[in-house]
Design a protein around this motif. Structure first.
Motif, short mmCIF file in Angstrom:
data_model
loop_
_atom_site.label_atom_id
_atom_site.label_comp_id
_atom_site.label_asym_id
_atom_site.label_seq_id
_atom_site.Cartn_x
_atom_site.Cartn_y
_atom_site.Cartn_z
N UNK A 276 0.87 -1.18 -0.10
CA UNK A 276 0.02 0.07 0.12
C UNK A 276 0.95 1.34 -0.17
N UNK A 277 1.36 1.55 -1.12
CA UNK A 277 2.44 2.64 -1.25
C UNK A 277 1.86 3.92 -2.17
N UNK A 278 0.64 3.98 -2.35
CA UNK A 278 -0.01 5.21 -2.80
C UNK A 278 0.69 5.23 -4.44
N UNK A 279 1.30 4.54 -4.82
CA UNK A 279 1.67 4.54 -6.27
C UNK A 279 0.86 3.09 -6.91
N UNK A 280 0.35 3.25 -8.11
CA UNK A 280 -0.17 2.33 -8.97
C UNK A 280 0.75 2.12 -10.03
N UNK A 281 1.55 0.84 -9.59
CA UNK A 281 2.52 0.38 -10.46
C UNK A 281 1.83 -0.37 -11.66
N UNK A 282 0.81 -0.95 -11.39
CA UNK A 282 0.20 -1.68 -12.47
C UNK A 282 -0.41 -0.59 -13.45
N UNK A 283 -0.84 0.44 -13.08
CA UNK A 283 -1.43 1.26 -13.97
C UNK A 283 -0.31 2.06 -15.01
N UNK A 284 1.10 2.28 -14.10
CA UNK A 284 2.08 2.76 -14.74
C UNK A 284 2.80 1.84 -15.97
N UNK A 285 2.79 0.46 -15.41
CA UNK A 285 3.33 -0.48 -16.35
C UNK A 285 2.27 -0.57 -17.55
N UNK A 286 1.05 -0.70 -17.56
CA UNK A 286 0.19 -0.69 -18.60
C UNK A 286 0.25 0.51 -19.58
N UNK A 287 0.46 1.47 -18.86
CA UNK A 287 0.51 2.88 -19.76
C UNK A 287 1.86 2.92 -20.60
N UNK A 288 2.90 2.36 -19.91
CA UNK A 288 4.25 2.23 -20.91
C UNK A 288 3.88 1.26 -21.83
N UNK A 289 3.26 0.23 -21.48
CA UNK A 289 3.12 -0.95 -22.44
C UNK A 289 2.22 -0.91 -23.50
N UNK A 290 1.04 -0.10 -23.34
CA UNK A 290 0.02 -0.17 -24.15
C UNK A 290 -0.38 1.22 -24.52
N UNK A 291 0.32 2.22 -23.95
CA UNK A 291 0.03 3.77 -24.11
C UNK A 291 -0.88 4.35 -23.06
#
Length: 314
Positions: A162-177
């Motif tokens: 629970x870090x206040x950072x959405x790593x999954x969202x960041x990953x998918x934005x880099x990979x899929x725009x």
């Protein structure tokens, strides 16, 4: 495993810890069929060289030396020329996202430079590789989330923080725009269980669990063309150990709905013979000496599973 309509230009891999290493192994094996890879708290491709001792020393602790990315890139070149990895031209235009917390006490943060460095060493001759190293955030050995998992400052099981950072969202934005709309608070697609056994190579045990998971957004289940992302769990993050926490709470499913991407969550099983009690992905050779090439048992399994889903691999 359902067969869905897959856009072959929108297939990618991502992973955490040993899953990050599996992601880079899959990327080099099939860069001609993948658009990129995201690695969280991983180590560089080919670092272990088939040795558990090396894996636990330089490859995790950066001691007594930091792995040399130029040397490891040379091994990639040689294997690509031999045909056991994809041709280097397959990397052209791909995105590589390397995320590593500066407070990681399990895998040395300095290794992020070696992970990115292998790609950087190849980028001059390939051209067009987009490499993003995200290494200044303060979190330990886990996948950061907005609000799920353990206290980010403490870490530990289930290795979601629970870090206040959405790593999954960041990953998918880099990979899929960048996504066209924000993700909803909760995923509204379907998480399915599937039998992993049919995709094992004949006569070979890839050391996977009986059941894997597939998240299908409603659009994908309805027949619309979708992308695919493979999300590799880390050691001790498999469903037999922590239940469905990773496949439900890592954050990928919410964003999968927005990006129209099905998410495949393959699962490793733990064992003592061969020695893999923490259910790590094979990055030191417990499934055989060709573990990190197209001939490796787990990579052959993955190729068969993706092909069945609708994203053909060689």
């Amino acid at each position: 495993m359902p067969a869905i309509a897959v856009d072959p230009a929108r297939v990618a891999v991502a992973g955490v810890s040993s899953g990050a290493i599996m992601a880079t192994q899959a990327h080099f094996a099939w860069s001609d069929r993948l658009r990129g890879a995201a690695m969280v708290a991983g180590t560089p491709y080919g670092c272990a060289g088939g040795s558990l001792e090396t894996a636990l020393g330089p490859c995790m602790q950066a001691r007594p030396y930091l792995p040399d990315p130029d040397r490891l890139a040379g091994a990639v070149r040689a294997r690509a020329e031999a045909g056991v990895l994809a041709p280097l031209a397959g990397l052209r235009g791909d995105t590589v996202y390397v995320l590593h917390g500066r407070d990681d006490a399990t895998v040395a943060p300095a290794l992020a430079g070696s992970v990115a460095g292998v790609y950087e060493a190849l980028s001059g001759e390939v051209g067009g590789i987009r490499i993003v190293a995200d290494t200044t955030r303060g979190f330990p050995h886990l996948l950061p989330t907005l609000d799920r998992g353990v206290d980010c400052a403490v870490g530990g099981e289930p290795w979601l923080g629970n870090c206040g950072f959405d790593a999954a969202g960041e990953i998918m934005a880099h990979l899929f725009g960048e996504p066209p709309t924000p993700a909803r608070p909760a995923a509204d697609g379907e998480l399915r269980r599937f039998d992993q056994a049919p995709f094992a190579p004949a006569g070979v045990d890839p050391m996977l669990a009986g059941v894997g998971y597939l998240y299908l957004p409603k659009a994908c289940a309805a027949g619309e063309t979708c992308g695919v992302m493979v999300a590799f769990h880390g050691c001790q993050q498999n469903a037999d150990k922590i239940g469905e926490v990773f496949v439900r709470d890592a954050g990928f499913n919410r964003w999968a709905d927005v990006h129209r991407v099905a998410v495949l969550y393959p699962q490793v099983r733990s064992s003592y013979l061969p020695l893999n009690p923490k259910a790590c992905w094979d990055w030191w050779g417990y499934t055989g000496e060709n573990y990190d090439t197209r001939d490796g048992a787990q990579l052959r399994w993955l190729g068969a599973a993706l092909t069945a889903l609708g994203a053909p691999m060689p």
